[in-house]
Design an enzyme around this catalytic site. Structure first.
Site, PDB file in Angstrom:
ATOM      1  N   LYS A   1     -30.610  -9.841 -12.772  1.00  0.00           N
ATOM      2  CA  LYS A   1     -31.189 -11.116 -13.222  1.00  0.00           C
ATOM      3  C   LYS A   1     -32.649 -10.938 -13.634  1.00  0.00           C
ATOM      4  O   LYS A   1     -33.115 -11.538 -14.598  1.00  0.00           O
ATOM      5  CB  LYS A   1     -31.063 -12.175 -12.120  1.00  0.00           C
ATOM      6  CG  LYS A   1     -29.630 -12.619 -11.865  1.00  0.00           C
ATOM      7  CD  LYS A   1     -29.152 -13.613 -12.904  1.00  0.00           C
ATOM      8  CE  LYS A   1     -27.704 -13.978 -12.736  1.00  0.00           C
ATOM      9  NZ  LYS A   1     -27.236 -15.019 -13.643  1.00  0.00           N
TER      10      LYS A   1
ATOM     11  N   SER B   1     -32.168 -16.334 -10.622  1.00  0.00           N
ATOM     12  CA  SER B   1     -31.812 -16.421  -9.212  1.00  0.00           C
ATOM     13  C   SER B   1     -32.986 -16.153  -8.288  1.00  0.00           C
ATOM     14  O   SER B   1     -33.880 -15.359  -8.605  1.00  0.00           O
ATOM     15  CB  SER B   1     -30.729 -15.382  -8.953  1.00  0.00           C
ATOM     16  OG  SER B   1     -30.463 -15.296  -7.585  1.00  0.00           O
TER      17      SER B   1
ATOM     18  N   TYR C   1     -27.579  -7.198  -7.882  1.00  0.00           N
ATOM     19  CA  TYR C   1     -27.410  -8.494  -8.547  1.00  0.00           C
ATOM     20  C   TYR C   1     -28.777  -9.078  -8.923  1.00  0.00           C
ATOM     21  O   TYR C   1     -29.012  -9.479 -10.072  1.00  0.00           O
ATOM     22  CB  TYR C   1     -26.650  -9.454  -7.617  1.00  0.00           C
ATOM     23  CG  TYR C   1     -26.710 -10.876  -8.084  1.00  0.00           C
ATOM     24  CD1 TYR C   1     -26.036 -11.263  -9.228  1.00  0.00           C
ATOM     25  CD2 TYR C   1     -27.464 -11.824  -7.400  1.00  0.00           C
ATOM     26  CE1 TYR C   1     -26.102 -12.571  -9.675  1.00  0.00           C
ATOM     27  CE2 TYR C   1     -27.528 -13.125  -7.835  1.00  0.00           C
ATOM     28  CZ  TYR C   1     -26.857 -13.500  -8.973  1.00  0.00           C
ATOM     29  OH  TYR C   1     -26.937 -14.792  -9.419  1.00  0.00           O
TER      30      TYR C   1
HETATM   31  N1  UFG Z   1     -23.123 -15.192   5.244  1.00  0.00           N
HETATM   32  C1  UFG Z   1     -22.547 -14.961   6.466  1.00  0.00           C
HETATM   33  N2  UFG Z   1     -21.181 -14.914   6.530  1.00  0.00           N
HETATM   34  C2  UFG Z   1     -20.379 -15.070   5.459  1.00  0.00           C
HETATM   35  C3  UFG Z   1     -20.985 -15.321   4.195  1.00  0.00           C
HETATM   36  C4  UFG Z   1     -22.372 -15.367   4.126  1.00  0.00           C
HETATM   37  O1  UFG Z   1     -23.220 -14.803   7.479  1.00  0.00           O
HETATM   38  O2  UFG Z   1     -19.153 -14.988   5.586  1.00  0.00           O
HETATM   39  C5  UFG Z   1     -24.591 -15.262   5.157  1.00  0.00           C
HETATM   40  C6  UFG Z   1     -25.176 -14.251   4.208  1.00  0.00           C
HETATM   41  O3  UFG Z   1     -25.394 -13.028   4.846  1.00  0.00           O
HETATM   42  C7  UFG Z   1     -26.451 -14.957   3.770  1.00  0.00           C
HETATM   43  C8  UFG Z   1     -26.088 -16.449   3.826  1.00  0.00           C
HETATM   44  O4  UFG Z   1     -24.924 -16.524   4.655  1.00  0.00           O
HETATM   45  O5  UFG Z   1     -27.451 -14.718   4.675  1.00  0.00           O
HETATM   46  C9  UFG Z   1     -25.768 -17.033   2.492  1.00  0.00           C
HETATM   47  O6  UFG Z   1     -24.833 -16.174   1.846  1.00  0.00           O
HETATM   48  P1  UFG Z   1     -24.102 -16.545   0.474  1.00  0.00           P
HETATM   49  O7  UFG Z   1     -23.208 -15.407   0.130  1.00  0.00           O
HETATM   50  O8  UFG Z   1     -23.520 -17.899   0.563  1.00  0.00           O
HETATM   51  O9  UFG Z   1     -25.291 -16.638  -0.546  1.00  0.00           O
HETATM   52  P2  UFG Z   1     -26.411 -15.555  -0.892  1.00  0.00           P
HETATM   53  O10 UFG Z   1     -27.668 -16.030  -0.249  1.00  0.00           O
HETATM   54  O11 UFG Z   1     -26.018 -14.173  -0.640  1.00  0.00           O
HETATM   55  O12 UFG Z   1     -26.422 -15.612  -2.465  1.00  0.00           O
HETATM   56  C10 UFG Z   1     -26.390 -16.793  -3.167  1.00  0.00           C
HETATM   57  C11 UFG Z   1     -25.695 -16.581  -4.480  1.00  0.00           C
HETATM   58  C12 UFG Z   1     -26.482 -15.681  -5.361  1.00  0.00           C
HETATM   59  C13 UFG Z   1     -27.886 -16.109  -5.426  1.00  0.00           C
HETATM   60  C14 UFG Z   1     -28.472 -16.254  -4.059  1.00  0.00           C
HETATM   61  C15 UFG Z   1     -29.873 -16.740  -4.132  1.00  0.00           C
HETATM   62  O13 UFG Z   1     -24.414 -16.000  -4.263  1.00  0.00           O
HETATM   63  O14 UFG Z   1     -25.917 -15.721  -6.638  1.00  0.00           O
HETATM   64  O15 UFG Z   1     -27.696 -17.179  -3.349  1.00  0.00           O
HETATM   65  O16 UFG Z   1     -30.353 -17.018  -2.872  1.00  0.00           O
HETATM   66  F1  UFG Z   1     -28.623 -15.235  -6.101  1.00  0.00           F
END
Ligand code: UFG
Length: 329
Positions: free
Chosen positions: A144, A116, A140
């Protein structure tokens, strides 16, 4: 025969489809805690099992003549990993050790591993290469990174050949319209915005507007699930042709802020998406954008879905026809 752990999950099921479409032999291994049996295609053998179950894994390797593993099975929520680290260390780390034990005992020598972008942590605003420092900001990401480190040691000691694919933000759905993203509860950005579009949620909460990014919201690199699946198959071919263990980033190389993703979803769906600013979510780096030049150069990988619009359109096709995921609408 290729064994896919987590093959009934979001990314795993798309990889299984791609393997099947290319006529490759595959067996799905999944405990169905977060996976969906409906996503396993007809004609593909399925074993309900846990990655901790070394005996069942060994039996499955022998029964199907498995020579390689694509390992997706893991918990993968950044926020949850901060509030419940035990769940993540136990399942992701100890579970992977059990899988590696089974592989070594049965002389299964090739592993493509789902790593990741979260292994990098905060790297500033530039493109992240495979040589960028890895300092995860979440548990998380830490799990990884630990798994990558085991694999390096297992290669040196036991000759295990692996490719770790560091995905950025997976999104979109299969072109058939039969499988797509369905987490319960949903926590990922694009599906949540699409649930607002679907009328299943009132609004999208934006987690933090005070990050050091152009509009203050987090920037991510969205990559289509089919492009990810293609990279796994290329990585496995590479290993089987005698390639050395290595790591590759997988992203489009373009960063989009949370607000830009919401704006693009409004454009794609033609609907207005209500939004509200909420506090930051623990463990979120400000910016994660990939340089994927290494896999392009070495394995000839090239993303087919190279615009955010095409990725969101693909996700919308699935979400608008499966408002309740795999449950009946
Ligand atoms: N976000 C919001 N509101 C929400 C959900 C998410 O503002 O309701 C924001 C998060 O804070 C983040 C972005 O949108 O800044 C993306 O969030 P996601 O949860 O969609 O994805 P993440 O970037 O946290 O994580 C994902 C995967 C992980 C992986 C990561 C790598 O869930 O498994 O991408 O970048 F490791």
């Amino acid at each position: 025969m290729i064994l896919v752990t987590g093959g009934a999950g979001y990314i795993g099921s798309h990889c299984v489809r791609e393997l099947q479409e290319r006529g490759m032999d595959v067996v799905v291994y999944d405990n169905l805690v977060t996976g969906h049996i409906e996503s396993v295609p007809n004609g593909v053998p399925f074993v309900k099992g846990d990655i901790f179950d070394v005996e069942l894994l060994r039996q499955t390797f022998r029964k199907y003549g498995v020579d390689s593993v694509i390992h997706f099975a893991a918990y993968s929520l950044v926020g949850e990993s901060m509030s419940n680290p035990a769940k993540y260390y136990h399942n992701n780390v100890a579970g992977t050790l059990a899988l590696l034990d089974a592989m070594i005992a049965e002389k299964v020598g090739y592993l493509v591993f789902s790593s990741s972008a979260a292994t990098y942590g905060d790297c500033g605003n530039g493109l992240i290469t495979e040589d960028s420092p890895q300092n995860p900001t979440s548990v998380y990401g830490q799990t990884k990174l630990m798994m990558e480190q085991f694999m390096q040691d297992y290669d040196k000691a036991y000759g295990l050949k692996y490719v770790a694919l560091r995905y950025f933000n997976a999104a979109g759905a299969h072109r058939s319209g039969e499988i797509g993203e369905a987490h319960n509860p949903e926590s990922h950005l694009i599906p949540i915005i699409l649930q607002v579009a679907n009328g299943k949620r009132d609004h999208i909460g934006i987690f933090g507007e005070d990050y050091p990014t152009p509009d203050g919201t987090c920037v991510r690199d969205y990559i289509h699930i089919t492009d990810l699946a293609d990279a796994h198959i290329r990585a496995l071919d590479y290993l089987k042709q005698g390639g050395k263990s290595t790591h590759y980033n997988l992203g489009n190389g373009n960063g989009f802020s949370v607000k830009e993703v919401i704006d693009m979803t409004e454009k794609v769906t033609g609907l207005s998406i209500k939004r509200a600013i909420e506090p930051r979510r623990a463990g979120d780096p400000a910016t994660l954008v990939a340089s994927s030049e290494k896999i392009k150069r070495e394995l000839g990988w090239k993303p087919q879905y190279d615009s955010l619009e095409s990725i969101i359109s693909s996700a919308w096709k699935w979400h608008s026809s499966h408002k309740n995921g795999y449950d009946k609408d």
